[in-house]
Design an enzyme around this catalytic site. Sequence first.
Site, PDB file in Angstrom:
ATOM      1  N   ILE A 373      -9.338  27.018  33.033  1.00 19.78           N
ATOM      2  CA  ILE A 373      -8.174  27.888  32.843  1.00 19.78           C
ATOM      3  C   ILE A 373      -8.470  29.285  33.376  1.00 19.78           C
ATOM      4  O   ILE A 373      -7.653  29.875  34.092  1.00 19.78           O
ATOM      5  CB  ILE A 373      -7.793  27.945  31.355  1.00 19.78           C
ATOM      6  CG1 ILE A 373      -7.296  26.575  30.880  1.00 19.78           C
ATOM      7  CG2 ILE A 373      -6.743  29.013  31.094  1.00 19.78           C
ATOM      8  CD1 ILE A 373      -7.141  26.461  29.375  1.00 19.78           C
ATOM      9  N   ASP A 384      -5.257  30.422  25.109  1.00 23.26           N
ATOM     10  CA  ASP A 384      -6.471  30.515  24.295  1.00 23.26           C
ATOM     11  C   ASP A 384      -6.317  29.518  23.160  1.00 23.26           C
ATOM     12  O   ASP A 384      -5.390  29.609  22.366  1.00 23.26           O
ATOM     13  CB  ASP A 384      -6.608  31.949  23.760  1.00 23.26           C
ATOM     14  CG  ASP A 384      -7.565  32.069  22.572  1.00 23.26           C
ATOM     15  OD1 ASP A 384      -8.493  31.244  22.472  1.00 23.26           O
ATOM     16  OD2 ASP A 384      -7.376  32.990  21.749  1.00 23.26           O
ATOM     17  N   GLU A 402     -12.386  29.256  22.940  1.00 26.42           N
ATOM     18  CA  GLU A 402     -11.916  30.587  22.549  1.00 26.42           C
ATOM     19  C   GLU A 402     -13.048  31.600  22.527  1.00 26.42           C
ATOM     20  O   GLU A 402     -12.921  32.708  23.067  1.00 26.42           O
ATOM     21  CB  GLU A 402     -11.250  30.526  21.176  1.00 26.42           C
ATOM     22  CG  GLU A 402     -10.795  31.904  20.706  1.00 26.42           C
ATOM     23  CD  GLU A 402      -9.965  31.875  19.441  1.00 26.42           C
ATOM     24  OE1 GLU A 402     -10.336  31.154  18.494  1.00 26.42           O
ATOM     25  OE2 GLU A 402      -8.932  32.583  19.399  1.00 26.42           O
ATOM     26  N   GLU A 403     -14.162  31.239  21.903  1.00 25.98           N
ATOM     27  CA  GLU A 403     -15.263  32.188  21.775  1.00 25.98           C
ATOM     28  C   GLU A 403     -15.836  32.572  23.143  1.00 25.98           C
ATOM     29  O   GLU A 403     -16.177  33.739  23.367  1.00 25.98           O
ATOM     30  CB  GLU A 403     -16.364  31.598  20.888  1.00 25.98           C
ATOM     31  CG  GLU A 403     -15.988  31.491  19.428  1.00 25.98           C
ATOM     32  CD  GLU A 403     -15.295  30.175  19.068  1.00 25.98           C
ATOM     33  OE1 GLU A 403     -14.990  29.962  17.888  1.00 25.98           O
ATOM     34  OE2 GLU A 403     -15.054  29.374  20.000  1.00 25.98           O
ATOM     35  N   TYR A 442     -21.536  25.193  27.642  1.00 26.30           N
ATOM     36  CA  TYR A 442     -20.512  25.119  26.601  1.00 26.30           C
ATOM     37  C   TYR A 442     -21.217  24.869  25.281  1.00 26.30           C
ATOM     38  O   TYR A 442     -22.195  24.118  25.221  1.00 26.30           O
ATOM     39  CB  TYR A 442     -19.563  23.966  26.933  1.00 26.30           C
ATOM     40  CG  TYR A 442     -18.258  23.943  26.181  1.00 26.30           C
ATOM     41  CD1 TYR A 442     -17.214  24.787  26.542  1.00 26.30           C
ATOM     42  CD2 TYR A 442     -18.054  23.063  25.126  1.00 26.30           C
ATOM     43  CE1 TYR A 442     -15.993  24.748  25.876  1.00 26.30           C
ATOM     44  CE2 TYR A 442     -16.839  23.011  24.453  1.00 26.30           C
ATOM     45  CZ  TYR A 442     -15.809  23.860  24.838  1.00 26.30           C
ATOM     46  OH  TYR A 442     -14.605  23.824  24.181  1.00 26.30           O
ATOM     47  N   GLY A 519      -6.825  22.170  20.824  1.00 29.48           N
ATOM     48  CA  GLY A 519      -7.055  21.625  19.488  1.00 29.48           C
ATOM     49  C   GLY A 519      -7.652  20.236  19.472  1.00 29.48           C
ATOM     50  O   GLY A 519      -7.498  19.506  18.482  1.00 29.48           O
TER      51      GLY A 519
END
Length: 592
Positions: A373, A384, A402-403, A442, A519
Site C-alpha cells: 500500500i 491503515d 499499522e505499527e 514484518y 483485519g
Amino acid sequence: MTNIGCMSVYEHIFKYALQVVGNAEPPRKKKRNGNIMESVNNDMLSESLGSEVKAECSDNSPDMLSENSVVYEETSVDVKTQIEGDNMPENENEVLRCGATLDEIRNGSAPCLPPVIPSHDHTVFFQLPIVTCGQPPKPHPDNLRDSWDTDHVRMPFSKHSLYPVQEGGEQSQLRQRWELVQEALLKTIMSCQQLEAVILSYNSKYSERWDFLVLQLLFTEVFSEDETSNFFSTLLPQIIQLALQLPTLLTAPVPLLVQHRNHTLSFSQLQIASLLANAFLCTFPRRNTAKRQSEYARYPDINFNRLFQAAEGAVPKPEKLKCLLHYFRRVCSRAPDGVVTYARRYVNHSDLPQWDKSQKLLTKLHITSQGTIEDDGEGLLQVDFANKRVGGGVLGRGCVQEEIRFVICPELIAARLFTEALDSTEALLVVGCERFSNYTGYSNTFEWKGNYEDMTPRDSSGRRMCSIVAIDALKLGNRNVQYTPSNMHRELNKAYVGFHCPEFQPGERLAGVASGNWGCGAYRGDAKLKTLLQLMAASQAGRHLAYFTFGDAKLRDQVYHLYTYLTDHQVTVGEVSVHFSNLCTSYTTLCS
C-alpha cells in the site's frame, strides 16, 4: 439486473459465499435435518444448490477454485472456466495483477481534503497564507494561549501542570512541572543511565515500574560505540532543544478529537516534531496510566516509556527505535516546512447507506499479489489497518501493518496525543504525512533499512499528497461471527465512513482506495469476505479500489473471477448485499 441470467449471477455469488464461509470454524454439532432452502428465502436457488450447501457444510467447505488458477490481464476467459479453475495457465508467476491499471484507479487523484481554511470545525495552528517557501509556517496566534481542561490536550508547559517534589527532607511541595522538565533536560546527559534518571525525575511516580532495558540494549548491543557517542553528544541535545521549543512553536490549545464529532486539526511539520520530541522524553502529563477511571483511558498512550521497556519483549523494539531516531536526526538537521492535517470522520447511523437498497454499480478493481500500500498506493487513499486506539502497539511490541506505517511515517504517531478511540462509525483521516525510513520484514523480522527520501508532491496548503485513513476492523474471538449480517454491515459501514468524502460534490472524480487484507491477521478476519466488503464500500463511496493481497495469488484470482462476472452483468451493491447476506446467514444457521 435483468431477469435473464439471474440464476447464473446468484450461482456465482453463491459459490463465492461458499469459499468465504468455508473458513468458518467447524461447529461442535452440525444439524443434518431440515432443508437449507427454508433459511435462504430466495426462490431462485435450486434444490441441487441447496444440497451443495449441505455437502459443503458437512465437508468443512473446501475451496471451490484451483490454487493454480490464473487470469491474464489481456485475456477474456469464460466465467465458468474461471470458477471451475480449468484450462488456466500453469505458471502463475506470469500474472502479477488483474483488472484496471493503477492510473485508472487514481482517477485524477482529487485531494481527499480541501485546502486548509480555519473554521469552527477546523483548528489551524499556523499563520495563513504560507508565504515563505522553504521555511516552516509561523505559529498562530503570536502569543501563547493555555487551556487546562478536559476539552484540550493538557500540555507539558502549562502553568497549571503541577508536580510534588521533596527537597532537603522537607515536606513535599508543588512545583510547575515544566520547570522540573527544563531543569532536568538542560543537564549534561552522556549515558543511558543519566537519561533514565532525567526522565524519571519528572515521572517519579513510575520509578519502580518503568525499566529502560530496550534503550540500554540499543546503546550497548545494537549501536556501535561511535553511534552511541553521537547520540548523546549531538542528537539528544537537539531533541531536547526541539522539545523545549514547544511553548513558542505551538501557541494555541489543541482540541481533543472526541467521539461523535467531526473536527479537523492542521499543524506544521515542525510543530509535530516538537510534540514527538516531548513524547520521546515522556513529558506529557496524565498520560502514563491506562486505568479505566483515568482521564485519558479512552486514548492511546503517547509518551515513549513503553517503547523503552522490555516487559513486553524487546523484539522488534530496537528496530522501531532506529526508525524514530532517524526521524529526529532528519528533522533536527533541517527543519521540515510542510503541513499535516488530522480529520476525525463520524457518520450518524441514520446517514449510513441502506445497503440492501443501493443501486450503485461496482467501481473499477485493481488486484495484485505483489507490492504494498505505501509503496504502490501513491495518489490513492491508503488504508491503515487500525486499532480503535490509533497506532495500536506502535509504542509497544506490535509491529505489523499499522505499527510499521507509523514508525516509517512518525507524524502519524502524533494522532495518539489527541484522538479518542474510534467508535463503530468513525475513522481518522491524515493528509500530508511524510515517510522517512525504508524497512524490510514484518513483525519479528522487521528491520530499519536506512533513509527514505519522500518525493510526493505537495498540495496548495503545503501537505504531501499522501492520504491515510485509519479504520479498525472487528476483533474476533469466534471467527464465525463475522459472517452474520450485523457484523458484515458493521464492517461495510466502517469502511464506508473511511472511504466517503463529504467535502466534495457528488460525481467529482475522487482518487481510488489502496487497501489489502484488513483485519485478517490477529483480528482473525476472512480475507475473501473483507475484500468483497471493501469493494462494496468503495463503490458506494464513488471510489475505485486497488487491492494488495500480499503474495496471495489464489485470493487475487478468486476475487477477480467473481468481480468480472458481477460487473459484466451490472450487479448492484444492493443485490450483492442481499444475496451474500442471505447465503452466509443460511450457512451459519445450518452449522450452528
